[in-house]
Write a protein that holds these residues in place. Structure first.
Motif, mmCIF file in Angstrom:
data_model
loop_
_atom_site.group_PDB
_atom_site.id
_atom_site.type_symbol
_atom_site.label_atom_id
_atom_site.label_comp_id
_atom_site.label_asym_id
_atom_site.label_seq_id
_atom_site.Cartn_x
_atom_site.Cartn_y
_atom_site.Cartn_z
ATOM 1 N N HIS A 40 0.827 -1.223 0.000
ATOM 2 C CA HIS A 40 0.000 0.000 0.000
ATOM 3 C C HIS A 40 0.859 1.270 0.000
ATOM 4 O O HIS A 40 0.580 2.229 0.730
ATOM 5 N N LEU A 41 1.907 1.239 -0.817
ATOM 6 C CA LEU A 41 2.789 2.401 -0.965
ATOM 7 C C LEU A 41 2.875 2.759 -2.442
ATOM 8 O O LEU A 41 2.645 1.912 -3.309
ATOM 9 N N SER A 42 3.220 4.013 -2.722
ATOM 10 C CA SER A 42 3.487 4.373 -4.116
ATOM 11 C C SER A 42 4.819 3.742 -4.519
ATOM 12 O O SER A 42 5.698 3.516 -3.672
ATOM 13 N N ALA A 43 4.966 3.459 -5.806
ATOM 14 C CA ALA A 43 6.204 2.827 -6.293
ATOM 15 C C ALA A 43 7.415 3.714 -6.001
ATOM 16 O O ALA A 43 8.487 3.218 -5.635
ATOM 17 N N ASN A 44 7.249 5.030 -6.147
ATOM 18 C CA ASN A 44 8.365 5.959 -5.900
ATOM 19 C C ASN A 44 8.803 5.938 -4.440
ATOM 20 O O ASN A 44 9.991 5.857 -4.127
ATOM 21 N N TYR A 45 7.830 6.028 -3.536
ATOM 22 C CA TYR A 45 8.152 6.053 -2.105
ATOM 23 C C TYR A 45 8.782 4.729 -1.680
ATOM 24 O O TYR A 45 9.774 4.698 -0.958
ATOM 25 N N PHE A 46 8.194 3.626 -2.143
ATOM 26 C CA PHE A 46 8.716 2.302 -1.826
ATOM 27 C C PHE A 46 10.152 2.160 -2.312
ATOM 28 O O PHE A 46 11.032 1.692 -1.582
ATOM 29 N N GLY A 47 10.409 2.589 -3.550
ATOM 30 C CA GLY A 47 11.761 2.498 -4.108
ATOM 31 C C GLY A 47 12.760 3.326 -3.322
ATOM 32 O O GLY A 47 13.876 2.875 -3.045
ATOM 33 N N ASP A 48 12.367 4.539 -2.943
ATOM 34 C CA ASP A 48 13.263 5.411 -2.176
ATOM 35 C C ASP A 48 13.533 4.843 -0.793
ATOM 36 O O ASP A 48 14.654 4.904 -0.281
ATOM 37 N N LEU A 49 12.489 4.286 -0.165
ATOM 38 C CA LEU A 49 12.645 3.714 1.174
ATOM 39 C C LEU A 49 13.627 2.533 1.139
ATOM 40 O O LEU A 49 14.532 2.448 1.978
ATOM 41 N N ILE A 50 13.469 1.629 0.176
ATOM 42 C CA ILE A 50 14.362 0.472 0.061
ATOM 43 C C ILE A 50 15.799 0.926 -0.174
ATOM 44 O O ILE A 50 16.741 0.400 0.437
ATOM 45 N N LYS A 51 15.973 1.915 -1.028
ATOM 46 C CA LYS A 51 17.320 2.417 -1.333
ATOM 47 C C LYS A 51 17.983 2.997 -0.097
ATOM 48 O O LYS A 51 19.166 2.738 0.181
ATOM 49 N N LYS A 52 17.231 3.774 0.672
ATOM 50 C CA LYS A 52 17.801 4.420 1.856
ATOM 51 C C LYS A 52 18.069 3.427 2.984
ATOM 52 O O LYS A 52 18.998 3.593 3.761
ATOM 53 N N GLU A 53 17.249 2.381 3.072
ATOM 54 C CA GLU A 53 17.400 1.414 4.160
ATOM 55 C C GLU A 53 18.429 0.323 3.857
ATOM 56 O O GLU A 53 19.077 -0.183 4.754
ATOM 57 N N THR A 54 18.561 -0.052 2.575
ATOM 58 C CA THR A 54 19.431 -1.184 2.221
ATOM 59 C C THR A 54 20.641 -0.798 1.391
ATOM 60 O O THR A 54 21.577 -1.590 1.258
ATOM 61 N N GLY A 55 20.613 0.412 0.809
ATOM 62 C CA GLY A 55 21.711 0.819 -0.074
ATOM 63 C C GLY A 55 21.569 0.265 -1.476
ATOM 64 O O GLY A 55 22.395 0.527 -2.349
ATOM 65 N N LYS A 56 20.513 -0.512 -1.708
ATOM 66 C CA LYS A 56 20.263 -1.093 -3.034
ATOM 67 C C LYS A 56 18.898 -0.626 -3.524
ATOM 68 O O LYS A 56 17.995 -0.373 -2.727
ATOM 69 N N SER A 57 18.754 -0.554 -4.834
ATOM 70 C CA SER A 57 17.436 -0.232 -5.372
ATOM 71 C C SER A 57 16.526 -1.439 -5.147
ATOM 72 O O SER A 57 16.989 -2.562 -4.937
ATOM 73 N N ALA A 58 15.225 -1.207 -5.193
ATOM 74 C CA ALA A 58 14.270 -2.303 -4.988
ATOM 75 C C ALA A 58 14.461 -3.389 -6.048
ATOM 76 O O ALA A 58 14.371 -4.583 -5.744
ATOM 77 N N LEU A 59 14.754 -2.980 -7.285
ATOM 78 C CA LEU A 59 14.961 -3.957 -8.352
ATOM 79 C C LEU A 59 16.218 -4.788 -8.098
ATOM 80 O O LEU A 59 16.214 -6.010 -8.299
ATOM 81 N N GLU A 60 17.295 -4.134 -7.639
ATOM 82 C CA GLU A 60 18.524 -4.876 -7.296
ATOM 83 C C GLU A 60 18.248 -5.879 -6.182
ATOM 84 O O GLU A 60 18.726 -7.015 -6.220
ATOM 85 N N PHE A 61 17.491 -5.455 -5.192
ATOM 86 C CA PHE A 61 17.147 -6.313 -4.058
ATOM 87 C C PHE A 61 16.391 -7.559 -4.552
ATOM 88 O O PHE A 61 16.682 -8.680 -4.141
ATOM 89 N N ILE A 62 15.431 -7.337 -5.445
ATOM 90 C CA ILE A 62 14.653 -8.449 -6.007
ATOM 91 C C ILE A 62 15.562 -9.392 -6.798
ATOM 92 O O ILE A 62 15.493 -10.612 -6.656
ATOM 93 N N HIS A 63 16.445 -8.805 -7.627
ATOM 94 C CA HIS A 63 17.338 -9.619 -8.446
ATOM 95 C C HIS A 63 18.272 -10.478 -7.585
ATOM 96 O O HIS A 63 18.505 -11.656 -7.893
ATOM 97 N N LEU A 64 18.803 -9.904 -6.504
ATOM 98 C CA LEU A 64 19.724 -10.650 -5.644
ATOM 99 C C LEU A 64 19.030 -11.838 -4.983
ATOM 100 O O LEU A 64 19.598 -12.930 -4.879
ATOM 101 N N LYS A 65 17.799 -11.622 -4.512
ATOM 102 C CA LYS A 65 17.034 -12.719 -3.914
ATOM 103 C C LYS A 65 16.731 -13.802 -4.958
ATOM 104 O O LYS A 65 16.797 -15.002 -4.680
ATOM 105 N N LEU A 66 16.423 -13.355 -6.162
ATOM 106 C CA LEU A 66 16.108 -14.268 -7.246
ATOM 107 C C LEU A 66 17.327 -15.109 -7.621
ATOM 108 O O LEU A 66 17.221 -16.324 -7.856
ATOM 109 N N LEU A 67 18.493 -14.486 -7.623
ATOM 110 C CA LEU A 67 19.720 -15.192 -8.000
ATOM 111 C C LEU A 67 20.162 -16.179 -6.915
ATOM 112 O O LEU A 67 20.808 -17.181 -7.213
ATOM 113 N N GLU A 68 19.828 -15.870 -5.662
ATOM 114 C CA GLU A 68 20.123 -16.835 -4.596
ATOM 115 C C GLU A 68 19.335 -18.122 -4.816
ATOM 116 O O GLU A 68 19.849 -19.230 -4.645
ATOM 117 N N ALA A 69 18.081 -17.965 -5.215
ATOM 118 C CA ALA A 69 17.257 -19.141 -5.527
ATOM 119 C C ALA A 69 17.786 -19.836 -6.779
ATOM 120 O O ALA A 69 17.771 -21.070 -6.877
#
Length: 295
Positions: free
Chosen positions: A220-249
């Protein structure tokens, strides 16, 4: 739906004079009562709304700053003023400016970097006393500039003050992400849970690769806010975060030698195996076949 296609129309709706055809500071308190309705703007808007601490919630938390909230709207964004059909008295101050006033300037080229123009109203910027003073000062500088006769310096000074205001708002949003660290951590945890559930279910096969917009919607967040929050909290973009989890699998699946790399790619939601191979090599450093050989 009401369409505000000019600065003049918006200004006059709220009983304000139009001081400049491309930018204006509108005192919403001057307005008569209006019917709440959906509306859209053909220009940018930065609106300060008065709030009282504890009256309004931010997600599951009460606002912790009580000196007003700032909401940002980009052109052609559809805004719902709820509950629709009800009479209400507008209040606050709106700085509205047409894209033409920043066209060809450095701000015009960089305006897309101010992602908060794509946030939802519930993701508003909540100001401290000092921050409110700074925003008011920027508003006053712009008001002063548009109130006098236009000369060859007007546009540069107006745009410079607009840019200064947006830079301050970026700083204040950074502060807001920090002060809401606990609430943000909860969002990160929910995101990881949703992502793991997506990857280790049948959704990869049936729905394809997960998108940033999908998880933003689920949270229930806007894509922009969600993306900015993930970047600030993890240092990675949301897409990078998704890709890394996907590659672990992917690493686990590749070690199953009964399946070809193409079969693994399809199981992970990739429509084209070469896309999977390219992403794997880019992030892991070796191709899927090389990874299988090394392990």
């Amino acid at each position: 739906m009401v369409i505000y296609d000019t600065i003049k129309k918006y200004s006059e709706t709220f009983n304000n004079k139009t001081l400049h055809p491309l930018i204006n500071l509108v005192d919403l308190n001057k307005s008569n009562e209006l019917v709440r309705t959906k509306f859209t703007l053909n220009f940018y808007a930065i609106i300060i709304k008065e709030t009282n601490c504890g009256d309004i919630r931010y997600g599951n938390k009460y606002y912790d700053y009580s000196e007003g909230s700032v909401v940002f709207f980009s052109p052609n964004q559809i805004i719902t003023n709820e509950p629709e059909g009800e009479l209400h008295q507008p209040y606050g101050t709106a700085l509205i400016f047409h894209p033409d006033i920043i066209r060809g300037t450095s701000l015009g080229k960089q305006i897309h970097e101010y992602s908060f123009f794509g946030y939802q109203s519930s993701e508003a910027l909540h100001l401290s006393d000092r921050e409110r003073e700074i925003v008011n000062h920027c508003f006053e500088n712009i008001a002063t500039e548009i109130s006098q006769n236009i000369d060859r310096h007007s546009k540069k000074l107006i745009v410079a003050n607009l840019e200064l205001l947006l830079k301050y708002c970026s700083r204040f949003y950074d502060r807001q992400f920090i002060t809401r660290e606990n609430a943000n951590q909860g969002i990160i945890e929910r995101f990881e849970t949703l992502l793991n559930n997506y990857i280790f279910s049948e959704k990869l096969k049936t729905e394809g690769l997960p998108s940033v917009a999908y998880f933003a919607d689920e949270l229930h967040l806007s894509a922009n806010y969600f993306g900015d929050l993930i970047k600030k909290e993890t240092g990675k973009s949301a897409l990078e975060f998704i890709h890394l989890k996907l590659l672990e699998a992917a690493k686990e699946k590749i070690l199953d030698t009964t399946k070809s790399v193409s079969e693994v790619a399809y199981e992970l939601g990739f429509k084209h195996p070469q896309h999977f191979t390219r992403l794997f090599k880019q992030k892991i450093g070796v191709s899927p076949n090389e990874f299988r050989g090394l392990n």
